[in-house]
Design a protein around this motif. Structure first.
Motif, mmCIF file in Angstrom:
data_model
loop_
_atom_site.group_PDB
_atom_site.id
_atom_site.type_symbol
_atom_site.label_atom_id
_atom_site.label_comp_id
_atom_site.label_asym_id
_atom_site.label_seq_id
_atom_site.Cartn_x
_atom_site.Cartn_y
_atom_site.Cartn_z
ATOM 1 N N ARG A 167 0.414 -14.404 -5.232
ATOM 2 C CA ARG A 167 0.118 -14.877 -6.591
ATOM 3 C C ARG A 167 0.326 -13.779 -7.627
ATOM 4 O O ARG A 167 0.905 -14.014 -8.692
ATOM 5 C CB ARG A 167 -1.319 -15.391 -6.634
ATOM 6 C CG ARG A 167 -1.680 -16.066 -7.951
ATOM 7 C CD ARG A 167 -3.125 -16.540 -7.908
ATOM 8 N NE ARG A 167 -3.509 -17.206 -9.140
ATOM 9 C CZ ARG A 167 -4.765 -17.530 -9.450
ATOM 10 N NH1 ARG A 167 -5.752 -17.255 -8.592
ATOM 11 N NH2 ARG A 167 -5.036 -18.118 -10.606
ATOM 12 N N TYR A 168 -0.163 -12.576 -7.321
ATOM 13 C CA TYR A 168 0.012 -11.424 -8.211
ATOM 14 C C TYR A 168 0.771 -10.334 -7.457
ATOM 15 O O TYR A 168 0.333 -9.892 -6.400
ATOM 16 C CB TYR A 168 -1.336 -10.911 -8.701
ATOM 17 C CG TYR A 168 -2.062 -11.918 -9.570
ATOM 18 C CD1 TYR A 168 -1.678 -12.125 -10.886
ATOM 19 C CD2 TYR A 168 -3.104 -12.690 -9.042
ATOM 20 C CE1 TYR A 168 -2.313 -13.068 -11.677
ATOM 21 C CE2 TYR A 168 -3.748 -13.633 -9.835
ATOM 22 C CZ TYR A 168 -3.349 -13.822 -11.151
ATOM 23 O OH TYR A 168 -3.979 -14.768 -11.932
ATOM 24 N N PRO A 169 1.906 -9.895 -7.975
ATOM 25 C CA PRO A 169 2.771 -8.967 -7.238
ATOM 26 C C PRO A 169 2.127 -7.613 -6.941
ATOM 27 O O PRO A 169 2.460 -6.987 -5.937
ATOM 28 C CB PRO A 169 3.984 -8.799 -8.172
ATOM 29 C CG PRO A 169 3.957 -10.000 -9.065
ATOM 30 C CD PRO A 169 2.519 -10.332 -9.234
ATOM 31 N N TYR A 170 1.220 -7.157 -7.811
ATOM 32 C CA TYR A 170 0.602 -5.844 -7.635
ATOM 33 C C TYR A 170 -0.917 -5.962 -7.688
ATOM 34 O O TYR A 170 -1.446 -6.759 -8.472
ATOM 35 C CB TYR A 170 1.083 -4.879 -8.725
ATOM 36 C CG TYR A 170 2.574 -4.638 -8.684
ATOM 37 C CD1 TYR A 170 3.132 -3.755 -7.750
ATOM 38 C CD2 TYR A 170 3.431 -5.303 -9.550
ATOM 39 C CE1 TYR A 170 4.500 -3.542 -7.699
ATOM 40 C CE2 TYR A 170 4.804 -5.098 -9.503
ATOM 41 C CZ TYR A 170 5.333 -4.219 -8.576
ATOM 42 O OH TYR A 170 6.686 -4.019 -8.509
ATOM 43 N N PRO A 171 -1.630 -5.182 -6.857
ATOM 44 C CA PRO A 171 -3.098 -5.306 -6.813
ATOM 45 C C PRO A 171 -3.781 -5.009 -8.138
ATOM 46 O O PRO A 171 -4.829 -5.581 -8.437
ATOM 47 C CB PRO A 171 -3.497 -4.294 -5.734
ATOM 48 C CG PRO A 171 -2.335 -3.370 -5.574
ATOM 49 C CD PRO A 171 -1.117 -4.188 -5.883
ATOM 50 N N PHE A 172 -3.218 -4.141 -8.960
ATOM 51 C CA PHE A 172 -3.858 -3.827 -10.247
ATOM 52 C C PHE A 172 -3.626 -4.909 -11.289
ATOM 53 O O PHE A 172 -4.178 -4.847 -12.385
ATOM 54 C CB PHE A 172 -3.389 -2.463 -10.776
ATOM 55 C CG PHE A 172 -1.913 -2.216 -10.667
ATOM 56 C CD1 PHE A 172 -1.032 -2.744 -11.591
ATOM 57 C CD2 PHE A 172 -1.401 -1.462 -9.624
ATOM 58 C CE1 PHE A 172 0.328 -2.525 -11.498
ATOM 59 C CE2 PHE A 172 -0.039 -1.226 -9.516
ATOM 60 C CZ PHE A 172 0.828 -1.756 -10.452
ATOM 61 N N LEU A 173 -2.828 -5.934 -10.943
ATOM 62 C CA LEU A 173 -2.622 -7.070 -11.836
ATOM 63 C C LEU A 173 -3.302 -8.338 -11.307
ATOM 64 O O LEU A 173 -3.085 -9.426 -11.841
ATOM 65 C CB LEU A 173 -1.121 -7.346 -12.020
ATOM 66 C CG LEU A 173 -0.301 -6.255 -12.701
ATOM 67 C CD1 LEU A 173 1.151 -6.697 -12.834
ATOM 68 C CD2 LEU A 173 -0.866 -5.900 -14.065
ATOM 69 N N ASP A 174 -4.116 -8.191 -10.281
ATOM 70 C CA ASP A 174 -4.755 -9.332 -9.628
ATOM 71 C C ASP A 174 -5.955 -9.800 -10.453
ATOM 72 O O ASP A 174 -7.029 -9.201 -10.419
ATOM 73 C CB ASP A 174 -5.193 -8.931 -8.217
ATOM 74 C CG ASP A 174 -5.627 -10.131 -7.391
ATOM 75 O OD1 ASP A 174 -5.977 -11.174 -7.985
ATOM 76 O OD2 ASP A 174 -5.616 -10.024 -6.154
ATOM 77 N N VAL A 175 -5.758 -10.888 -11.184
ATOM 78 C CA VAL A 175 -6.816 -11.426 -12.042
ATOM 79 C C VAL A 175 -7.981 -11.941 -11.205
ATOM 80 O O VAL A 175 -9.144 -11.832 -11.609
ATOM 81 C CB VAL A 175 -6.253 -12.545 -12.938
ATOM 82 C CG1 VAL A 175 -7.371 -13.233 -13.713
ATOM 83 C CG2 VAL A 175 -5.212 -11.981 -13.904
ATOM 84 N N ALA A 176 -7.684 -12.491 -10.028
ATOM 85 C CA ALA A 176 -8.752 -12.997 -9.162
ATOM 86 C C ALA A 176 -9.698 -11.881 -8.734
ATOM 87 O O ALA A 176 -10.898 -12.101 -8.559
ATOM 88 C CB ALA A 176 -8.143 -13.678 -7.936
ATOM 89 N N ALA A 177 -9.168 -10.680 -8.558
ATOM 90 C CA ALA A 177 -9.990 -9.557 -8.105
ATOM 91 C C ALA A 177 -10.648 -8.809 -9.260
ATOM 92 O O ALA A 177 -11.784 -8.334 -9.128
ATOM 93 C CB ALA A 177 -9.137 -8.594 -7.282
ATOM 94 N N HIS A 178 -9.950 -8.679 -10.387
ATOM 95 C CA HIS A 178 -10.437 -7.815 -11.472
ATOM 96 C C HIS A 178 -10.794 -8.572 -12.745
ATOM 97 O O HIS A 178 -11.404 -7.987 -13.646
ATOM 98 C CB HIS A 178 -9.375 -6.758 -11.806
ATOM 99 C CG HIS A 178 -8.888 -5.988 -10.619
ATOM 100 N ND1 HIS A 178 -9.684 -5.117 -9.918
ATOM 101 C CD2 HIS A 178 -7.675 -5.968 -9.994
ATOM 102 C CE1 HIS A 178 -8.994 -4.581 -8.920
ATOM 103 N NE2 HIS A 178 -7.781 -5.091 -8.939
ATOM 104 N N GLY A 179 -10.430 -9.858 -12.819
ATOM 105 C CA GLY A 179 -10.624 -10.600 -14.048
ATOM 106 C C GLY A 179 -9.594 -10.191 -15.093
ATOM 107 O O GLY A 179 -8.948 -9.138 -14.970
ATOM 108 N N TYR A 180 -9.444 -11.019 -16.122
ATOM 109 C CA TYR A 180 -8.446 -10.701 -17.143
ATOM 110 C C TYR A 180 -8.788 -9.406 -17.877
ATOM 111 O O TYR A 180 -7.900 -8.620 -18.217
ATOM 112 C CB TYR A 180 -8.315 -11.856 -18.143
ATOM 113 C CG TYR A 180 -7.460 -12.984 -17.632
ATOM 114 C CD1 TYR A 180 -6.069 -12.873 -17.595
ATOM 115 C CD2 TYR A 180 -8.035 -14.158 -17.167
ATOM 116 C CE1 TYR A 180 -5.276 -13.902 -17.118
ATOM 117 C CE2 TYR A 180 -7.253 -15.201 -16.683
ATOM 118 C CZ TYR A 180 -5.881 -15.066 -16.665
ATOM 119 O OH TYR A 180 -5.098 -16.087 -16.168
#
Length: 227
Positions: A167-180
């Motif tokens: 869903r998100y190519p990079y972990p630092f762009l993962d909205v599910a993990a970090h929120g917007y």
């Protein structure tokens, strides 16, 4: 006048980028592969250095420095983020275990896209282009590339199902993990680093010695031309 050596070097770097992209698309899902900033940057390398090679071969005016400098910056960021963030066990966003499991064509493509092309483009800039072509305002213009990619990644992630592995190519762009909010903070930090690196590149271009000879200046990829 034509400069066949410069054309050959640029052509080989463009070929390395294109080869890595093709291998990734053959080995994986092209729609997923094409969602990575690494692929965007290496596509730019293949196109811009390929065009620069053709122009050097025929003695035509070089590609504008704003484009070649932008490609250098983007692929340098790709190399730095990969080696310092993603393939670094000490990083909170590291994917070192997954990277270590790559074999065969995927391992070759990984090295081409994250190591060979960043180093190749940097060496081409240092050794085959005259200094002084980059301008401070370019550092702001170059932010369009990561900005467009951030928008693409967030929209793509919002459209894909919540459980999608890619869903998100990079972990630092993962909205599910970090929120917007967390992702935007990460993006802001990376954007500031991108701009700072761009300004550093402009400064280095201004003060670095001219390694390329007079003949290379005619067909140099880093010179002005075609504004």
């Amino acid at each position: 006048m034509p400069n066949r050596f410069t054309a050959l070097v640029r052509g080989l770097i463009a070929l390395a980028a294109a080869t890595g992209i093709v291998i990734e698309c053959v080995e994986g899902n092209p729609l997923v592969v094409l969602s990575f900033f690494t692929i965007w940057s290496n596509t730019a390398v293949a196109v811009v250095l390929g065009l620069g090679a053709a122009r050097a071969w025929t003695g035509r005016p070089p590609v504008p420095a704003v484009w070649t400098g932008g490609v250098l910056l983007c692929v340098a960021v790709v190399g730095l983020v990969f080696h310092l963030v993603l393939d670094n066990p000490a990083s909170p966003f590291n994917q070192a275990a997954d990277i270590a499991r790559l074999t065969g064509g995927r391992a070759v493509a990984n090295q081409l896209l994250h190591t060979v092309t960043p180093l190749g483009v940097a060496l081409e800039w240092l050794l085959l282009t005259p200094p002084g072509a980059l301008r401070p305002r370019y550092a702001v213009l170059w932010l369009a590339a990561p900005g467009a990619y951030l928008l693409f990644a967030l929209v793509r992630g919002a459209l894909l199902p919540a459980g999608a592995r890619t869903r998100y190519p990079y972990p630092f762009l993962d909205v599910a993990a970090h929120g917007y909010a967390g992702v935007l903070v990460n993006a802001l930090v990376l954007g500031l680093a991108f701009c700072a690196l761009g300004l550093l590149l402009v400064a280095a271009d201004r003060f670095r010695p001219a390694v390329a000879g007079r003949r290379n200046r005619i067909s140099s990829l880093g010179a002005g031309g075609l504004k």
